[in-house]
Design an enzyme around this catalytic site. Structure first.
Site, PDB file in Angstrom:
ATOM      1  N   GLU A  35       0.832  -1.214   0.000  1.00  0.00           N
ATOM      2  CA  GLU A  35       0.000   0.000   0.000  1.00  0.00           C
ATOM      3  C   GLU A  35       0.862   1.258   0.000  1.00  0.00           C
ATOM      4  OE1 GLU A  35      -3.076   0.285  -0.585  1.00  0.00           O
ATOM      5  OE2 GLU A  35      -3.611  -1.826  -0.447  1.00  0.00           O
ATOM      6  N   TYR A 118      -6.263   5.951   5.176  1.00  0.00           N
ATOM      7  CA  TYR A 118      -6.431   5.031   4.050  1.00  0.00           C
ATOM      8  C   TYR A 118      -5.650   3.739   4.307  1.00  0.00           C
ATOM      9  CZ  TYR A 118      -5.342   2.527  -0.091  1.00  0.00           C
ATOM     10  OH  TYR A 118      -5.163   1.481  -0.947  1.00  0.00           O
ATOM     11  N   ASP A 136      -9.692   5.846  -1.359  1.00  0.00           N
ATOM     12  CA  ASP A 136      -8.527   6.377  -2.067  1.00  0.00           C
ATOM     13  C   ASP A 136      -9.010   7.037  -3.364  1.00  0.00           C
ATOM     14  OD1 ASP A 136      -9.110   4.315  -3.803  1.00  0.00           O
ATOM     15  OD2 ASP A 136      -7.044   3.591  -3.951  1.00  0.00           O
TER      16      ASP A 136
END
Ligand code: SF4
Length: 355
Positions: A35, A118, A136
């Protein structure tokens, strides 16, 4: 209705998802690494970085044990080095305070350096099955178009609307798979430019498609002002004890590229010309009496978030070491590549110092 939309998304995901290495694992460490890397770059480029990073540091303990230069070196090319430093800090915290076990809830995860809402939601949902939606850029686009959310996509109220809509759509479906299905749908089908509306399985339900507003949504935030900086780099080589070495500057101040290496430089309100080099007292002290300008490269434009760097590189050979050189690091040309470098410097070396 919501369940119908979610089922379409899940089916689409099952048929179209890319086979990416981090998807074969629910290891929170690998989810976290992927991520953070994907916040820096597209999947196609991120893949090589992920493989390199996960190969070099396969577990949180490997990362925690590494030195900062090793971590920065492995991150090199991705930019935004504070993210690499935060990865390193967090790995140490997880290894020491949590004995290698990542916390599982977003509230705990968000307390770790470099983990925002996030990333916390992505790790909690994908690795631990926590029912938290991710928001996102891809999710914002899909949900704004699908439901006709027209406000500034970066505003807190729009964030809340998108978050709540995702939560409703998710219902009691597997959170990690549902979140990834929306993100992947945004990355491959409902793309920023030329989305695949023609063969979109959600077309009949899509607000933006029905009203021909696909191009207007999501509403763009106002662009931040970009500041321009001019770096005049002195790429100084000198013969030291029979070896040709180059002077490098470790950036230690509170500025961009903290703890990375670049060359001695003069920052000015413009690029300087070759004939102006010897005008400055500082440069004269650094170069001493006998030096030769060998090559000038640039202007080179390098873009960072909110900043534009315009650089020129003066390659100079100096006959004798000077006292002013003491504050720089002498490095052989072969060893420069082993140090953590900003992308701008890495590119210059790649172009001008053959392997
Ligand atoms: Fe996105 Fe077009 Fe599908 Fe609407 S119809 S969800 S805009 S791809």
């Amino acid at each position: 209705m919501n369940r119908e939309l979610a089922d379409i998304l899940l089916k689409w995901y099952a048929d179209n998802r890319r086979d990416l290495p981090w998807r074969s694992s629910r290891d929170p460490y690998l989810v976290w690494i992927s991520e953070i890397i994907l916040q820096q770059t597209r999947v196609s480029q991120g893949l090589a970085y992920y493989n390199r990073f996960a190969g070099e540091f396969p577990t949180v303990f490997h990362l925690a044990r590494a030195s900062e230069p090793e971590v920065l070196k492995c991150w090199q090319g991705l930019g935004y080095y504070s993210r690499a430093r935060n990865l390193h800090k967090t790995s140490k915290l997880v290894a020491e305070k949590y004995h290698g076990q990542f916390p599982s809830t977003p509230d705990e995860l968000i307390k770790l350096p470099g983990i925002g809402r996030y990333t916390a939601a992505a790790i909690a949902s994908i690795a631990f099955g926590e029912p938290v939606p991710v928001v996102d850029g891809n999710v914002i686009r899909v949900i704004s178009r699908l439901f006709g959310i027209t406000g500034n996509s970066r505003s807190p109220s729009v964030y809340r609307m998108i978050h709540d809509t995702m939560k409703e759509l998710m219902g009691n479906l597997p959170p990690g798979i549902f979140n990834q299905s929306v993100m992947e749908f945004g990355a491959l089908q409902c793309t920023p430019l030329s989305p695949g509306c023609r063969d979109c399985p959600l077309q009949a339900h899509c607000f933006a498609f029905a009203r021909q507003m696909v191009e207007q949504l999501p509403a763009k935030p106002i662009k931040p002002v970009v500041s321009i900086r001019y770096f005049n780099y002195l790429v100084i080589s000198v013969n030291k004890d029979g070896v040709e070495v180059v002077l490098l500057n470790k950036r230690t101040g509170k500025d961009i590229w903290h703890n990375l290496y670049d060359f001695p430089s003069v920052e000015n309100d413009r690029l300087i010309d070759p004939e102006e080099l010897a005008v400055s007292k500082e440069i004269r002290e650094l170069l001493g009496e006998e030096w030769t300008l060998q090559h000038v490269a640039g202007p080179v434009i390098h873009l960072l978030t909110h900043r534009k760097i315009i650089a020129r590189f003066f390659r100079i050979h100096v006959k004798h070491e000077t006292p002013a050189m003491k504050r720089y690091r002498f490095t052989s040309i072969q060893d420069i590549r082993e140090l953590p470098l900003p992308r701008l410097i890495e590119k210059y070396i790649g172009n001008h110092f053959p392997d």
